[in-house]
Design a protein around this motif. Structure first.
Motif, short mmCIF file in Angstrom:
data_model
loop_
_atom_site.label_atom_id
_atom_site.label_comp_id
_atom_site.label_asym_id
_atom_site.label_seq_id
_atom_site.Cartn_x
_atom_site.Cartn_y
_atom_site.Cartn_z
N SER A 86 -59.96 87.46 -14.02
CA SER A 86 -60.44 88.78 -13.57
C SER A 86 -60.92 88.72 -12.12
CB SER A 86 -61.48 89.35 -14.53
OG SER A 86 -62.76 88.88 -14.23
N THR A 89 -57.77 88.69 -9.94
CA THR A 89 -57.20 90.04 -9.91
C THR A 89 -57.99 90.94 -8.96
OG1 THR A 89 -56.58 89.73 -12.23
CG2 THR A 89 -56.46 91.97 -11.37
N GLU A 90 -59.30 90.83 -9.06
CA GLU A 90 -60.18 91.59 -8.17
C GLU A 90 -59.92 91.24 -6.71
OE1 GLU A 90 -64.16 91.58 -10.57
OE2 GLU A 90 -64.62 91.31 -8.44
N ASP A 93 -56.67 92.74 -5.50
CA ASP A 93 -56.87 94.18 -5.22
C ASP A 93 -57.59 94.38 -3.89
OD1 ASP A 93 -55.65 94.78 -7.59
OD2 ASP A 93 -57.50 95.15 -8.70
N TYR A 118 -51.69 84.96 -4.04
CA TYR A 118 -52.46 85.42 -5.20
C TYR A 118 -51.59 86.05 -6.28
CZ TYR A 118 -57.36 84.48 -4.07
OH TYR A 118 -58.58 83.86 -3.86
N VAL A 122 -52.11 85.46 -10.35
CA VAL A 122 -52.54 86.52 -11.26
C VAL A 122 -51.48 86.82 -12.32
CG1 VAL A 122 -52.99 89.01 -11.33
CG2 VAL A 122 -54.17 87.57 -9.65
N LYS A 123 -50.20 86.76 -11.88
CA LYS A 123 -49.13 87.13 -12.81
C LYS A 123 -48.71 85.99 -13.73
CE LYS A 123 -45.74 90.37 -11.74
NZ LYS A 123 -44.67 90.93 -10.89
#
Ligand SMILES: *[C@@H]1O[C@H](CO)[C@@H](O)[C@H](O)[C@H]1NC(C)=O
Length: 191
Positions: A86, A89-90, A93, A118, A122-123
């Motif tokens: 998380s 992901t943050e 973004d 990144y 994340v993926k």
């Protein structure tokens, strides 16, 4: 007179030793209370976090999730890896939001490079690490997590020395969280 003095001395000595015993007992009982007051969850969190390189971060991260208190070691590992995902992901973004408004082309290049680093974390790397953890493949789980730490560091190094990284704090947090998660999984790995 001498007799009265020795009675007095005796009473003073008795008083002092009673105070001492009282104090000692209170102290001992207090420690005992503290110990009994700890539920198992807190004990496991503290014991586990002592075996990671970032004790305070580990404890505060785990305690921020209410599920930690009833979790076993594997559950704590899962909570940490979820948190790494998380945060990554943050951060991605955040990188994207900075990219939309970055006027400096040098900085923009580094931000774009960081997004490239990144995205696969994340993926793929972290979701695969979670699957591996759930499947009991702890070595493979740690492989994905160490990739997250590696990419966060590579991202940070890409900002030239003249401009400080606008992601320094986030990259370093991600690195530290990854190290905590990897350390917890290493305990599982050792059995
Ligand atoms: C950042 O990464 C790009 C792409 O790999 C590379 O060409 C560039 O030299 C790097 N910049 C720094 C400061 O490391």
């Amino acid at each position: 007179m001498r007799y009265a003095i020795s009675i007095l001395v005796f009473h003073v000595a008795l008083f002092i030793s009673l105070q001492f015993i009282h104090c000692y007992n209170t102290h001992a009982l207090h420690l005992d209370d503290d110990h009994d007051g700890d539920d198992q969850g807190t004990d496991l969190i503290e014991k586990t976090c002592k075996r990671t390189p970032h004790y305070d971060l580990c404890v505060s991260s785990l305690e921020s999730n209410p599920e930690s208190s009833g979790a076993d070691l594997r559950g704590l590992a899962r909570i940490m890896v979820d948190l790494v995902l998380s945060k990554a992901t943050e951060t991605l973004d955040y990188i994207r939001s900075l990219l939309k408004q970055e006027p400096d082309p040098e900085l923009e290049k580094s931000l774009a490079y960081c997004a490239e680093l990144y995205i696969p974390v994340v993926k793929y790397s972290l979701p695969q690490a979670i699957d591996a953890l759930l499947g009991g493949h702890f070595g493979f789980a740690n492989y994905g997590i160490s990739d997250a730490a590696k990419q966060a560091n590579a991202c940070d190094k890409n900002f030239s020395k003249s401009s400080t990284s606008p992601l320094a704090e986030k990259n370093s947090l991600l690195n530290d969280l990854s190290e905590v998660a990897a350390a917890i999984i290493s305990i599982l790995l050792k059995g």
